[in-house]
Write a protein that holds these residues in place. Structure first.
Motif, mmCIF file in Angstrom:
data_model
loop_
_atom_site.group_PDB
_atom_site.id
_atom_site.type_symbol
_atom_site.label_atom_id
_atom_site.label_comp_id
_atom_site.label_asym_id
_atom_site.label_seq_id
_atom_site.Cartn_x
_atom_site.Cartn_y
_atom_site.Cartn_z
ATOM 1 N N ALA A 33 23.721 54.754 41.087
ATOM 2 C CA ALA A 33 25.089 55.155 40.795
ATOM 3 C C ALA A 33 26.031 54.482 41.790
ATOM 4 C CB ALA A 33 25.238 56.668 40.883
ATOM 5 N N LYS A 34 27.235 54.231 41.321
ATOM 6 C CA LYS A 34 28.271 53.664 42.182
ATOM 7 C C LYS A 34 29.433 54.654 42.179
ATOM 8 C CE LYS A 34 30.142 50.013 40.571
ATOM 9 N NZ LYS A 34 30.494 48.643 40.168
ATOM 10 N N LEU A 35 29.832 55.088 43.361
ATOM 11 C CA LEU A 35 30.883 56.087 43.518
ATOM 12 C C LEU A 35 32.126 55.424 44.089
ATOM 13 C CD1 LEU A 35 31.807 59.086 43.618
ATOM 14 C CD2 LEU A 35 30.726 59.205 45.880
ATOM 15 N N MET A 36 33.257 55.652 43.438
ATOM 16 C CA MET A 36 34.526 55.073 43.888
ATOM 17 C C MET A 36 35.593 56.155 43.914
ATOM 18 S SD MET A 36 33.954 51.979 41.295
ATOM 19 C CE MET A 36 32.903 53.087 40.388
ATOM 20 N N THR A 37 36.510 56.062 44.862
ATOM 21 C CA THR A 37 37.661 56.957 44.899
ATOM 22 C C THR A 37 38.921 56.126 45.109
ATOM 23 O OG1 THR A 37 37.423 57.333 47.290
ATOM 24 C CG2 THR A 37 36.364 58.929 45.810
ATOM 25 N N TRP A 38 40.027 56.738 44.776
ATOM 26 C CA TRP A 38 41.316 56.079 44.942
ATOM 27 C C TRP A 38 42.260 57.047 45.624
ATOM 28 C CZ3 TRP A 38 46.220 57.432 43.550
ATOM 29 C CH2 TRP A 38 47.206 56.466 43.734
ATOM 30 N N GLY A 39 43.196 56.509 46.364
ATOM 31 C CA GLY A 39 44.261 57.302 46.954
ATOM 32 C C GLY A 39 45.463 56.421 47.199
ATOM 33 N N PRO A 40 46.642 57.011 47.324
ATOM 34 C CA PRO A 40 47.846 56.222 47.566
ATOM 35 C C PRO A 40 47.837 55.562 48.941
ATOM 36 C CG PRO A 40 48.340 58.557 47.743
ATOM 37 C CD PRO A 40 46.935 58.440 47.260
ATOM 38 N N ASP A 41 46.947 56.036 49.814
ATOM 39 C CA ASP A 41 46.779 55.425 51.133
ATOM 40 C C ASP A 41 45.320 55.554 51.547
ATOM 41 O OD1 ASP A 41 46.418 58.074 52.297
ATOM 42 O OD2 ASP A 41 48.587 58.287 52.145
ATOM 43 N N ARG A 42 44.974 54.854 52.596
ATOM 44 C CA ARG A 42 43.576 54.815 53.050
ATOM 45 C C ARG A 42 43.055 56.200 53.406
ATOM 46 N NH1 ARG A 42 40.616 53.784 57.880
ATOM 47 N NH2 ARG A 42 38.952 52.270 57.546
ATOM 48 N N GLU A 43 43.858 56.970 54.111
ATOM 49 C CA GLU A 43 43.444 58.301 54.550
ATOM 50 C C GLU A 43 43.086 59.201 53.362
ATOM 51 O OE1 GLU A 43 45.681 62.008 56.633
ATOM 52 O OE2 GLU A 43 45.921 60.061 57.617
ATOM 53 N N THR A 44 43.878 59.170 52.327
ATOM 54 C CA THR A 44 43.619 59.987 51.142
ATOM 55 C C THR A 44 42.367 59.518 50.416
ATOM 56 O OG1 THR A 44 45.991 60.400 50.893
ATOM 57 C CG2 THR A 44 44.608 60.827 48.971
ATOM 58 N N ALA A 45 42.230 58.209 50.261
ATOM 59 C CA ALA A 45 41.043 57.671 49.585
ATOM 60 C C ALA A 45 39.772 58.028 50.343
ATOM 61 C CB ALA A 45 41.175 56.159 49.425
ATOM 62 N N VAL A 46 39.796 57.944 51.671
ATOM 63 C CA VAL A 46 38.629 58.283 52.473
ATOM 64 C C VAL A 46 38.329 59.778 52.362
ATOM 65 C CG1 VAL A 46 37.728 58.425 54.842
ATOM 66 C CG2 VAL A 46 38.847 56.331 54.052
ATOM 67 N N ALA A 47 39.339 60.613 52.420
ATOM 68 C CA ALA A 47 39.131 62.062 52.286
ATOM 69 C C ALA A 47 38.522 62.395 50.929
ATOM 70 C CB ALA A 47 40.455 62.805 52.474
ATOM 71 N N ARG A 48 38.981 61.746 49.889
ATOM 72 C CA ARG A 48 38.419 61.975 48.557
ATOM 73 C C ARG A 48 36.965 61.506 48.489
ATOM 74 N NH1 ARG A 48 43.809 60.207 45.168
ATOM 75 N NH2 ARG A 48 44.844 62.233 45.358
ATOM 76 N N MET A 49 36.678 60.377 49.133
ATOM 77 C CA MET A 49 35.309 59.882 49.132
ATOM 78 C C MET A 49 34.386 60.827 49.888
ATOM 79 S SD MET A 49 33.052 57.731 48.153
ATOM 80 C CE MET A 49 33.847 56.239 47.558
ATOM 81 N N LEU A 50 34.830 61.336 51.032
ATOM 82 C CA LEU A 50 34.009 62.286 51.785
ATOM 83 C C LEU A 50 33.725 63.538 50.948
ATOM 84 C CD1 LEU A 50 35.559 61.897 55.326
ATOM 85 C CD2 LEU A 50 33.202 61.388 54.669
ATOM 86 N N ARG A 51 34.731 64.030 50.235
ATOM 87 C CA ARG A 51 34.527 65.186 49.364
ATOM 88 C C ARG A 51 33.537 64.857 48.263
ATOM 89 N NH1 ARG A 51 35.793 66.171 44.525
ATOM 90 N NH2 ARG A 51 37.386 64.573 44.394
ATOM 91 N N ALA A 52 33.714 63.702 47.636
ATOM 92 C CA ALA A 52 32.844 63.299 46.530
ATOM 93 C C ALA A 52 31.403 63.093 47.002
ATOM 94 C CB ALA A 52 33.387 62.021 45.877
ATOM 95 N N LEU A 53 31.228 62.492 48.162
ATOM 96 C CA LEU A 53 29.877 62.315 48.694
ATOM 97 C C LEU A 53 29.209 63.661 48.955
ATOM 98 C CD1 LEU A 53 30.501 59.350 51.154
ATOM 99 C CD2 LEU A 53 29.009 59.304 49.136
ATOM 100 N N GLY A 54 29.982 64.628 49.410
ATOM 101 C CA GLY A 54 29.449 65.959 49.660
ATOM 102 C C GLY A 54 29.080 66.704 48.390
ATOM 103 N N GLU A 55 29.726 66.370 47.286
ATOM 104 C CA GLU A 55 29.449 67.029 46.010
ATOM 105 C C GLU A 55 28.307 66.398 45.229
ATOM 106 O OE1 GLU A 55 33.004 66.907 43.696
ATOM 107 O OE2 GLU A 55 34.062 68.352 44.958
ATOM 108 N N PHE A 56 28.033 65.126 45.481
ATOM 109 C CA PHE A 56 27.041 64.390 44.697
ATOM 110 C C PHE A 56 25.654 64.970 44.960
ATOM 111 C CE2 PHE A 56 27.540 60.219 42.486
ATOM 112 C CZ PHE A 56 26.292 60.199 41.882
ATOM 113 N N ARG A 57 24.933 65.331 43.919
ATOM 114 C CA ARG A 57 23.593 65.903 44.067
ATOM 115 C C ARG A 57 22.579 65.118 43.247
ATOM 116 N NH1 ARG A 57 25.617 67.703 47.737
ATOM 117 N NH2 ARG A 57 26.164 69.837 48.209
#
Length: 96
Positions: A33-57
């Motif tokens: 699987a390939k996981l990608m996130t987007w945000g209007p700035d780097r900080e938001t995109a990274v925060a979304r990725m950290l959340r998504a990585l924590g949810e992936f099972r």
């Protein structure tokens, strides 16, 4: 795989061929699987990725993921400060 529950939500994209019950061959391609996130700035995109990585099972015999490692890289002070290079991989791996 007994469990395959990709992350979701707004600005999260997962490209995969995996599903619960998928039989992962012994010589499988490590890209399940390939996981990608987007945000209007780097900080938001990274925060979304950290959340998504924590949810992936993903769980199943012989199947390991890099989600914890990737979260450790993204959560490292060097990454947050934008002072990273390939040596960061070795530094994070040394903690495992």
């Amino acid at each position: 795989m007994r469990v395959f529950r990709p992350a979701g939500g707004q600005h999260v994209r997962v490209d995969t061929h995996g599903y619960p019950g998928y039989r992962v061959p012994a010589s499988y391609d490590s890209l399940l699987a390939k996981l990608m996130t987007w945000g209007p700035d780097r900080e938001t995109a990274v925060a979304r990725m950290l959340r998504a990585l924590g949810e992936f099972r993903v769980d199943g015999p012989g199947v390991r993921t890099t989600t914890e490692f990737l979260a450790a890289v993204l959560d490292s002070p060097r990454f947050h400060q934008g002072r990273y290079d390939t040596a960061l991989v070795d530094a994070v791996l040394a903690r495992y």
